[in-house]
Design a protein around this motif. Structure first.
Motif, PDB file in Angstrom:
ATOM      1  N   MET A  53       0.754  -1.089   0.067  1.00  0.00           N
ATOM      2  CA  MET A  53       0.162  -0.252   0.083  1.00  0.00           C
ATOM      3  C   MET A  53       0.814   0.927  -0.102  1.00  0.00           C
ATOM      4  SD  MET A  53      -3.219  -1.159   2.640  1.00  0.00           S
ATOM      5  CE  MET A  53      -3.670   0.440   3.025  1.00  0.00           C
ATOM      6  N   GLU A  54       2.044   1.361   1.566  1.00  0.00           N
ATOM      7  CA  GLU A  54       2.448   2.579   1.154  1.00  0.00           C
ATOM      8  C   GLU A  54       3.281   2.403  -0.543  1.00  0.00           C
ATOM      9  OE1 GLU A  54       5.111   1.317   4.372  1.00  0.00           O
ATOM     10  OE2 GLU A  54       3.023   1.677   5.218  1.00  0.00           O
ATOM     11  N   LYS A  55       3.975   1.684  -1.222  1.00  0.00           N
ATOM     12  CA  LYS A  55       4.690   1.746  -2.747  1.00  0.00           C
ATOM     13  C   LYS A  55       3.228   1.910  -3.855  1.00  0.00           C
ATOM     14  CE  LYS A  55       6.628  -1.056  -5.741  1.00  0.00           C
ATOM     15  NZ  LYS A  55       7.132  -2.221  -6.436  1.00  0.00           N
ATOM     16  N   HIS A  56       2.867   1.527  -3.538  1.00  0.00           N
ATOM     17  CA  HIS A  56       1.723   1.851  -4.575  1.00  0.00           C
ATOM     18  C   HIS A  56       0.604   3.118  -4.058  1.00  0.00           C
ATOM     19  CE1 HIS A  56       2.868  -1.397  -7.133  1.00  0.00           C
ATOM     20  NE2 HIS A  56       2.625  -1.978  -5.991  1.00  0.00           N
ATOM     21  N   LEU A  57       0.388   3.398  -3.366  1.00  0.00           N
ATOM     22  CA  LEU A  57      -0.756   4.474  -2.998  1.00  0.00           C
ATOM     23  C   LEU A  57      -0.079   5.952  -2.303  1.00  0.00           C
ATOM     24  CD1 LEU A  57      -3.587   2.567  -1.036  1.00  0.00           C
ATOM     25  CD2 LEU A  57      -3.523   3.644  -2.988  1.00  0.00           C
ATOM     26  N   GLY A  58       1.503   5.718  -2.355  1.00  0.00           N
ATOM     27  CA  GLY A  58       1.886   6.694  -1.660  1.00  0.00           C
ATOM     28  C   GLY A  58       2.049   7.679  -0.387  1.00  0.00           C
ATOM     29  N   GLU A  59       2.091   8.362  -0.147  1.00  0.00           N
ATOM     30  CA  GLU A  59       1.288   9.159   1.137  1.00  0.00           C
ATOM     31  C   GLU A  59       0.295   9.041   2.033  1.00  0.00           C
ATOM     32  OE1 GLU A  59       2.444  10.694   4.094  1.00  0.00           O
ATOM     33  OE2 GLU A  59       3.241  11.337   2.568  1.00  0.00           O
ATOM     34  N   GLU A  60      -0.594   8.376   1.082  1.00  0.00           N
ATOM     35  CA  GLU A  60      -2.084   7.939   0.876  1.00  0.00           C
ATOM     36  C   GLU A  60      -2.079   6.691   1.589  1.00  0.00           C
ATOM     37  OE1 GLU A  60      -7.187   7.534  -0.255  1.00  0.00           O
ATOM     38  OE2 GLU A  60      -4.950   6.744  -1.889  1.00  0.00           O
ATOM     39  N   GLY A  61      -1.230   6.096   1.139  1.00  0.00           N
ATOM     40  CA  GLY A  61      -1.039   4.646   1.678  1.00  0.00           C
ATOM     41  C   GLY A  61      -0.304   4.542   2.700  1.00  0.00           C
ATOM     42  N   LEU A  62       0.374   5.368   3.109  1.00  0.00           N
ATOM     43  CA  LEU A  62       1.433   5.891   4.082  1.00  0.00           C
ATOM     44  C   LEU A  62       0.134   5.733   5.765  1.00  0.00           C
ATOM     45  CD1 LEU A  62       3.827   5.511   5.835  1.00  0.00           C
ATOM     46  CD2 LEU A  62       4.086   8.112   5.060  1.00  0.00           C
ATOM     47  N   GLN A  63      -1.102   6.891   5.094  1.00  0.00           N
ATOM     48  CA  GLN A  63      -2.070   7.595   6.244  1.00  0.00           C
ATOM     49  C   GLN A  63      -2.630   6.352   6.322  1.00  0.00           C
ATOM     50  OE1 GLN A  63      -3.713  10.658   4.596  1.00  0.00           O
ATOM     51  NE2 GLN A  63      -2.114  12.251   4.683  1.00  0.00           N
ATOM     52  N   LEU A  64      -2.844   5.353   5.489  1.00  0.00           N
ATOM     53  CA  LEU A  64      -3.419   4.455   5.607  1.00  0.00           C
ATOM     54  C   LEU A  64      -3.032   3.151   6.524  1.00  0.00           C
ATOM     55  CD1 LEU A  64      -5.223   4.048   1.639  1.00  0.00           C
ATOM     56  CD2 LEU A  64      -6.985   4.739   3.681  1.00  0.00           C
ATOM     57  N   THR A  65      -1.802   3.137   6.087  1.00  0.00           N
ATOM     58  CA  THR A  65      -1.165   2.301   6.927  1.00  0.00           C
ATOM     59  C   THR A  65      -0.759   2.068   8.412  1.00  0.00           C
ATOM     60  OG1 THR A  65       0.672   2.487   6.310  1.00  0.00           O
ATOM     61  CG2 THR A  65      -0.154   0.742   5.606  1.00  0.00           C
ATOM     62  N   ASN A  66      -0.834   3.724   8.851  1.00  0.00           N
ATOM     63  CA  ASN A  66      -0.834   4.226  10.139  1.00  0.00           C
ATOM     64  C   ASN A  66      -1.771   4.142  10.950  1.00  0.00           C
ATOM     65  OD1 ASN A  66       1.830   4.696   9.896  1.00  0.00           O
ATOM     66  ND2 ASN A  66       1.712   7.182   9.155  1.00  0.00           N
ATOM     67  N   THR A  67      -3.215   4.048  10.562  1.00  0.00           N
ATOM     68  CA  THR A  67      -4.275   4.259  10.885  1.00  0.00           C
ATOM     69  C   THR A  67      -4.124   2.674  10.994  1.00  0.00           C
ATOM     70  OG1 THR A  67      -5.304   6.007   9.304  1.00  0.00           O
ATOM     71  CG2 THR A  67      -6.676   3.528  10.896  1.00  0.00           C
ATOM     72  N   ASP A  68      -4.295   1.852   9.918  1.00  0.00           N
ATOM     73  CA  ASP A  68      -4.170   0.674  10.058  1.00  0.00           C
ATOM     74  C   ASP A  68      -3.117  -0.333  11.247  1.00  0.00           C
ATOM     75  OD1 ASP A  68      -5.894  -0.072   7.861  1.00  0.00           O
ATOM     76  OD2 ASP A  68      -4.518  -0.158   6.766  1.00  0.00           O
ATOM     77  N   ARG A  69      -2.391   0.189  11.692  1.00  0.00           N
ATOM     78  CA  ARG A  69      -1.583  -0.103  12.201  1.00  0.00           C
ATOM     79  C   ARG A  69      -1.798  -0.026  13.837  1.00  0.00           C
ATOM     80  NH1 ARG A  69       2.792   0.199   8.095  1.00  0.00           N
ATOM     81  NH2 ARG A  69       4.075  -1.274   7.941  1.00  0.00           N
TER      82      ARG A  69
END
Length: 199
Positions: free
Chosen positions: A62-78
């Motif tokens: 997600m972080e690779k393919h979605l960039g900053e949005e992916g990072l924000q999403l995975t922070n919520t997921d974590r």
């Protein structure tokens, strides 16, 4: 998806989510302490592996393919995973006969369902939109393979980001697997057929 078509990452994770609900239902519906304990152990085993495998495979994708949005999403997921791991850590050694067991199981499953909703409504559609079917299937295979090497118990104090998590998992997994040898689980025949191949 045809019966011979490999699963996408969404399908693989969705199948796991369904299994986790089935295991929690088995805990609730079992009438003996022994059976409740076996299903608690099965839920712990499956959920611990699932969470860490997501963190090691899907979140980096997600972080690779979605960039900053992916990072924000995975922070919520974590953050959501951390709540689940903390509940699971308490549940994994708590006797089902304890008066606090059922409320803790209910809280765990509520936290898990909130996370599942976030993944299914936010994460998966965005990630699948960026992946070809073949890339999604490859990621699903990686997710399933990673579960073979992850810890089988909750370790909420462990790091939850690659590469620190990889190292912590390599240290914890052999100890967890040894403990598994001394732990009761449902017989393979008691598991739904589709889950038997995961053992």
């Amino acid at each position: 998806m045809s019966p011979t078509d490999p699963q996408s990452i969404s399908e693989a994770i969705g199948a796991d989510h369904k299994s986790l609900d089935e295991y929690a239902d088995k805990i609730r519906s079992s009438t003996s302490l022994e059976d409740k304990t076996k299903w608690r152990n099965q839920l712990t085993w499956a959920l611990a592996r699932h969470a860490i495998s997501e963190e090691l495979t899907m979140y980096p994708a997600m972080e690779k393919h979605l960039g900053e949005e992916g990072l924000q999403l995975t922070n919520t997921d974590r953050e959501q995973h951390q709540a689940v791991k903390e509940d699971l850590y308490k549940l994994q050694s708590l006797s089902p006969s304890s008066p606090t067991f059922t409320p803790l199981l209910d809280r765990l499953m509520t936290d898990l369902h909130n996370h599942i909703k976030h993944e299914s409504e936010e994460d998966m559609p965005r990630l699948e939109d960026k992946l070809s079917r073949e890339e999604s299937q490859a990621l699903a295979r990686s997710f399933e393979r990673t579960k073979m090497f992850t810890p089988t118990r909750s370790h909420p104090a462990a790091p939850n980001r690659p590469y620190f998590e990889n190292f912590a998992a390599m240290l914890a997994a052999p100890i967890d697997r040894f403990k598994d040898l001394l732990t009761t689980f449902p017989d393979k025949e008691e598991l739904p057929e589709k889950h038997r191949s995961m053992l």
